[in-house]
Design a protein around this motif. Structure first.
Motif, short mmCIF file in Angstrom:
data_model
loop_
_atom_site.label_atom_id
_atom_site.label_comp_id
_atom_site.label_asym_id
_atom_site.label_seq_id
_atom_site.Cartn_x
_atom_site.Cartn_y
_atom_site.Cartn_z
N TRP A 147 0.84 -1.21 0.00
CA TRP A 147 0.00 0.00 0.00
C TRP A 147 0.87 1.25 0.00
O TRP A 147 0.58 2.22 -0.71
N ALA A 148 1.93 1.24 0.79
CA ALA A 148 2.82 2.41 0.85
C ALA A 148 3.48 2.69 -0.49
O ALA A 148 3.60 3.84 -0.92
N TYR A 149 3.87 1.63 -1.18
CA TYR A 149 4.49 1.79 -2.50
C TYR A 149 3.46 2.33 -3.50
O TYR A 149 3.74 3.27 -4.26
N ALA A 150 2.28 1.73 -3.51
CA ALA A 150 1.24 2.17 -4.44
C ALA A 150 0.78 3.60 -4.16
O ALA A 150 0.33 4.30 -5.07
N SER A 151 0.92 4.03 -2.90
CA SER A 151 0.49 5.38 -2.52
C SER A 151 1.59 6.41 -2.71
O SER A 151 1.38 7.60 -2.43
N GLY A 152 2.76 5.98 -3.17
CA GLY A 152 3.83 6.92 -3.42
C GLY A 152 4.72 7.21 -2.22
O GLY A 152 5.56 8.10 -2.28
N TYR A 153 4.56 6.45 -1.13
CA TYR A 153 5.38 6.69 0.04
C TYR A 153 6.70 5.92 0.01
O TYR A 153 7.59 6.21 0.81
N ARG A 154 6.80 4.95 -0.84
CA ARG A 154 8.04 4.20 -1.04
C ARG A 154 8.41 4.24 -2.52
O ARG A 154 7.51 4.23 -3.37
N ASP A 155 9.68 4.25 -2.80
CA ASP A 155 10.09 4.27 -4.21
C ASP A 155 10.38 2.88 -4.74
O ASP A 155 10.81 2.71 -5.88
N SER A 156 10.16 1.84 -3.92
CA SER A 156 10.34 0.46 -4.38
C SER A 156 9.46 -0.45 -3.54
O SER A 156 9.07 -0.12 -2.42
N GLU A 157 9.16 -1.61 -4.09
CA GLU A 157 8.38 -2.59 -3.34
C GLU A 157 9.27 -3.25 -2.29
O GLU A 157 10.49 -3.28 -2.41
N ALA A 158 8.65 -3.79 -1.26
CA ALA A 158 9.41 -4.51 -0.24
C ALA A 158 9.88 -5.84 -0.80
O ALA A 158 9.10 -6.55 -1.46
N PRO A 159 11.12 -6.23 -0.57
CA PRO A 159 11.66 -7.47 -1.16
C PRO A 159 11.22 -8.71 -0.38
O PRO A 159 12.05 -9.44 0.17
N MET A 160 9.92 -8.96 -0.32
CA MET A 160 9.41 -10.03 0.52
C MET A 160 9.90 -11.40 0.09
O MET A 160 10.20 -12.26 0.94
N ARG A 161 10.02 -11.62 -1.21
CA ARG A 161 10.47 -12.95 -1.68
C ARG A 161 11.92 -13.19 -1.26
O ARG A 161 12.26 -14.28 -0.79
N ALA A 162 12.76 -12.17 -1.42
CA ALA A 162 14.16 -12.32 -1.03
C ALA A 162 14.29 -12.52 0.48
O ALA A 162 15.14 -13.28 0.95
N ILE A 163 13.43 -11.83 1.24
CA ILE A 163 13.45 -11.97 2.70
C ILE A 163 13.14 -13.41 3.09
O ILE A 163 13.80 -14.00 3.95
N SER A 164 12.13 -14.00 2.46
CA SER A 164 11.75 -15.38 2.77
C SER A 164 12.87 -16.34 2.45
O SER A 164 13.13 -17.30 3.19
N LYS A 165 13.58 -16.10 1.34
CA LYS A 165 14.69 -16.98 0.98
C LYS A 165 15.84 -16.84 1.96
O LYS A 165 16.65 -17.78 2.11
N GLY A 166 15.93 -15.71 2.62
CA GLY A 166 17.01 -15.50 3.57
C GLY A 166 16.73 -16.09 4.94
O GLY A 166 17.60 -16.05 5.82
N LEU A 167 15.55 -16.65 5.14
CA LEU A 167 15.19 -17.28 6.40
C LEU A 167 15.33 -18.79 6.29
O LEU A 167 15.22 -19.36 5.20
N PRO A 168 15.55 -19.49 7.40
CA PRO A 168 15.69 -20.95 7.34
C PRO A 168 14.39 -21.62 6.95
O PRO A 168 13.31 -21.06 7.09
#
Length: 382
Positions: free
Chosen positions: A169-190
């Protein structure tokens, strides 16, 4: 020097656009309202940006805002994002409140919203609640999840999904200039431990022996649990049932869309014993109480934990939901009823679009026969 003047802006009445130069326009609508717009073009892409109502924004301010936007575009910046920043970027906690407000009308009940709030308050807010959404990084999110990723895997996945929703929502509303890297975050967890099975279920062969034990004493919780077993309904559907949903003469229970997981009306054929349970609850009904199975607070439905507690008191390790699995196993292993009839009885959504197109009826009469056979099996064990 622009082509428009303050007096010209005030005098403009004909619908259309009046150009001031450098892409700035006064837009006059047929209703007579006037607003400012700037058109910017870069690398072959043209974009229009509103600058506010002409009744509130003067010509001089409109020119200043237009110059600001043109500068942002020339520098390769997104004007919408820059304007959002100028207005103040919300913290994660503030953004969550906005997301909840926007989603509230789409959720089936208040419980879902409370689950959202509780999980984020417990696990996300202590770490990132007061951080502006544009400053939340992948490592921050990973640190939130790492603490519970292995010890509370299901909760951790829900927290991950909800953080992602807020940041999307923050990205779509213009408050962030990129999406959160959720997929990369999940891969970085056990890797999380695999969960064996789904809901703990009582073997269907044991259910007929369980029913007489359930009837040894009478209480709303025992009546509700037996009714749930007889109808193969979800716990929430039973616990929130109200008398107006029942047509006992036709032996039908119609659950409205807002109380169904798939958000579609579900009609449940009732066997004789299920009808008798509703009639017994009507005999016990206090005044005009609408709930068939009220909780300790009469105006509130009983909680899911009430039924779970009942099972534990009876020394059973299964879950209420598990009786739906027992019903499905019985259909598959002991009957000639079609699988699609059982799926319809369980109110499962049809995933295959082609199959769904050929299954427009609710198979009511076939389900009536199925539920009658299930009731006979529970009574006789055969």
């Amino acid at each position: 020097m622009g082509r428009l003047s303050a007096s010209a802006v005030k005098a403009a009445t004909r619908p259309g656009r009046l150009g001031d130069g450098d892409g700035l326009y006064l837009v006059v609508k047929p209703s007579g309202t006037k607003s400012w717009m700037v058109r910017v073009q870069k690398s072959g892409t043209r974009r229009d940006f509103g600058l506010g109502s002409a009744s509130k924004v003067s010509l001089a301010i409109a020119r200043e805002r237009a110059r600001e936007i043109r500068t942002w575009v020339e520098l390769g910046l997104d004007p919408l994002f820059e304007r959002r920043k100028a207005q103040g970027i919300p913290t994660f906690r503030e953004a969550t409140a906005k997301v909840l407000a926007q989603h509230r009308s789409t959720w089936r009940n208040e419980k879902h919203e409370q689950q959202w709030i509780r999980t984020l308050e417990a696990y996300a807010f202590p770490h990132i609640g007061n951080v502006q959404v544009n400053e939340i990084t992948g490592p921050m999110i990973r640190n939130v999840l790492a603490e519970i990723w292995l010890v509370k895997p299901e909760t951790a996945r829900r927290v991950r999904q909800r953080i992602g929703t807020v940041l999307d929502w923050a990205y779509a509303s213009g408050y962030r200039d990129s999406e959160a890297p959720m997929r990369a975050i999940s891969k970085g967890l056990p890797r999380q431990p695999k969960k064996e099975g789904h809901y703990a279920a009582m073997p269907f062969a044991d259910v007929p022996k369980f029913i007489p034990r359930l009837r040894e004493r009478e209480s709303y919780s025992r009546l509700a649990l037996e009714f749930a077993i007889l109808t193969a309904a979800r716990s929430g559907e039973v616990r929130h049932a109200v008398f107006d949903e029942f047509d006992l003469e036709a032996k039908l229970w119609t659950i409205p869309p807002e109380r169904m997981k798939a958000n579609r009306e579900h009609v449940v054929p009732l066997c004789e014993r299920a009808v008798r349970i509703v009639e017994r609850c009507a005999e016990l009904r206090i005044r005009d109480l609408p709930l068939v199975f009220p909780g300790q607070r009469l105006r509130k439905p009983m909680s899911d934990m009430t039924l779970t507690k009942l099972l534990r008191e009876m020394k059973e390790t299964c879950t209420v939901h598990g009786f739906r699995s027992a019903f499905r196993d019985w259909v598959s292993e002991e009957t000639s009823h079609q699988g699609e009839v059982a799926e319809a009885a369980l109110a499962h959504a049809v995933k295959d679009k082609t199959e769904a197109a050929y299954r427009r009826g609710n198979l009511l009469e076939k389900r009536r026969a199925l539920m009658a056979d299930w009731a006979d099996y529970l009574r006789t064990g055969k």
